[in-house]
Design a protein around this motif. Sequence first.
Motif, mmCIF file in Angstrom:
data_model
loop_
_atom_site.group_PDB
_atom_site.id
_atom_site.type_symbol
_atom_site.label_atom_id
_atom_site.label_comp_id
_atom_site.label_asym_id
_atom_site.label_seq_id
_atom_site.Cartn_x
_atom_site.Cartn_y
_atom_site.Cartn_z
ATOM 1 N N UNK A 182 -45.673 44.311 21.266
ATOM 2 C CA UNK A 182 -45.797 44.321 22.720
ATOM 3 C C UNK A 182 -44.631 43.536 23.319
ATOM 4 N N UNK A 183 -43.895 44.179 24.204
ATOM 5 C CA UNK A 183 -42.697 43.565 24.766
ATOM 6 C C UNK A 183 -42.146 44.444 25.873
ATOM 7 N N UNK A 184 -41.078 43.994 26.473
ATOM 8 C CA UNK A 184 -40.341 44.749 27.478
ATOM 9 C C UNK A 184 -39.106 45.308 26.772
ATOM 10 N N UNK A 185 -38.995 46.625 26.703
ATOM 11 C CA UNK A 185 -37.883 47.271 26.018
ATOM 12 C C UNK A 185 -36.925 47.838 27.066
ATOM 13 N N UNK A 186 -35.672 47.475 26.945
ATOM 14 C CA UNK A 186 -34.668 47.889 27.931
ATOM 15 C C UNK A 186 -33.494 48.540 27.219
ATOM 16 N N UNK A 187 -33.003 49.619 27.795
ATOM 17 C CA UNK A 187 -31.796 50.236 27.254
ATOM 18 C C UNK A 187 -30.656 50.012 28.237
ATOM 19 N N UNK A 188 -29.450 50.083 27.735
ATOM 20 C CA UNK A 188 -28.288 49.997 28.609
ATOM 21 C C UNK A 188 -27.189 50.891 28.073
ATOM 22 N N UNK A 189 -26.307 51.266 28.971
ATOM 23 C CA UNK A 189 -25.150 52.074 28.584
ATOM 24 C C UNK A 189 -23.913 51.496 29.249
ATOM 25 N N UNK A 190 -22.816 51.418 28.519
ATOM 26 C CA UNK A 190 -21.601 50.852 29.101
ATOM 27 C C UNK A 190 -20.808 51.897 29.868
ATOM 28 N N UNK A 191 -20.201 51.438 30.945
ATOM 29 C CA UNK A 191 -19.280 52.275 31.716
ATOM 30 C C UNK A 191 -17.988 51.496 31.833
ATOM 31 N N UNK A 192 -16.896 52.133 31.502
ATOM 32 C CA UNK A 192 -15.607 51.437 31.505
ATOM 33 C C UNK A 192 -15.224 51.027 32.909
ATOM 34 N N UNK A 193 -14.919 49.741 33.055
ATOM 35 C CA UNK A 193 -14.424 49.237 34.325
ATOM 36 C C UNK A 193 -12.978 48.856 34.177
ATOM 37 N N UNK A 194 -12.506 47.997 35.049
ATOM 38 C CA UNK A 194 -11.116 47.555 34.973
ATOM 39 C C UNK A 194 -11.062 46.358 34.030
ATOM 40 N N UNK A 195 -10.689 46.615 32.784
ATOM 41 C CA UNK A 195 -10.562 45.529 31.822
ATOM 42 C C UNK A 195 -11.842 45.144 31.126
ATOM 43 N N UNK A 196 -12.959 45.786 31.458
ATOM 44 C CA UNK A 196 -14.198 45.453 30.775
ATOM 45 C C UNK A 196 -15.147 46.626 30.897
ATOM 46 N N UNK A 197 -16.177 46.597 30.073
ATOM 47 C CA UNK A 197 -17.237 47.596 30.159
ATOM 48 C C UNK A 197 -18.439 46.979 30.841
ATOM 49 N N UNK A 198 -18.824 47.546 31.960
ATOM 50 C CA UNK A 198 -20.019 47.056 32.646
ATOM 51 C C UNK A 198 -21.229 47.732 32.043
#
Lengths: 109, 117
Positions: free
Chosen positions: B89-105
């Motif tokens: 039992x927990x909070x499950x979160x997914x994320x996906x990176x999007x290329x920004x200027x000099x980093x991936x948000x």
Amino acid sequence: GQNIDQPTEMTATEGAIVQINCTYQTSGFNGLFWYQQHAGEAPTFLSYNVLDGLEEKGRFSSFLSRSKGYSYLLLKELQMKDSASYLCAALDSNYQLIWGAGTKLIIKP
Amino acid sequence: GAVVSQHPSRVICKSGTSVKIECRSLDFQATTMFWYRQFPKQSLMLMATSNEGSKATYEQGVEKDKFLINHASLTLSTLTVTSAHPEDSSFYICSAPVAGVGYNEQFFGPGTRLTVL
């Protein structure tokens, strides 16, 4: 090992200014993120710093000192909606995010 | 900004059953997605990195046979919690990176609250 330290909880007054500190120790460093997370919701991006100095974005500013392994998030003109957890995360040499446990910010009227 | 959705937002199941959580990037393609777990008042813990067209990379201590990840397309990754137990039992979160200027948000999905009875 890799580690992120930030205070567990802070309290501030509506309209005031609050600074949330974060210190980090990582294997290499490729930048530091601040995220805001309201209870029961996913984090949302606030800022990214990779160079030393202050980045200002409206009421929120973020500061980084790479030599000290230190960052802070500055929130001005606090509003009740700013009550949330603020997560500090550092990007290590493998571009993996190392997350802090978050600082719960309580805003009082 | 980019939008990531998750389904379901909340699920309650009996111990021993399997639960599938979907993570979709709605307006961009994501060759990589990340799955996190967050216990109350704790930090996000990376469970695994989901790679489109190849096997997922699991973090140390995460059982790959228990947490099955499938990244079948450039916009969908699924996490299946097999034979769930109350400690899952927990909070499950997914994320996906999007290329920004000099980093991936990282753009996060809204999360899935799993309660195993």
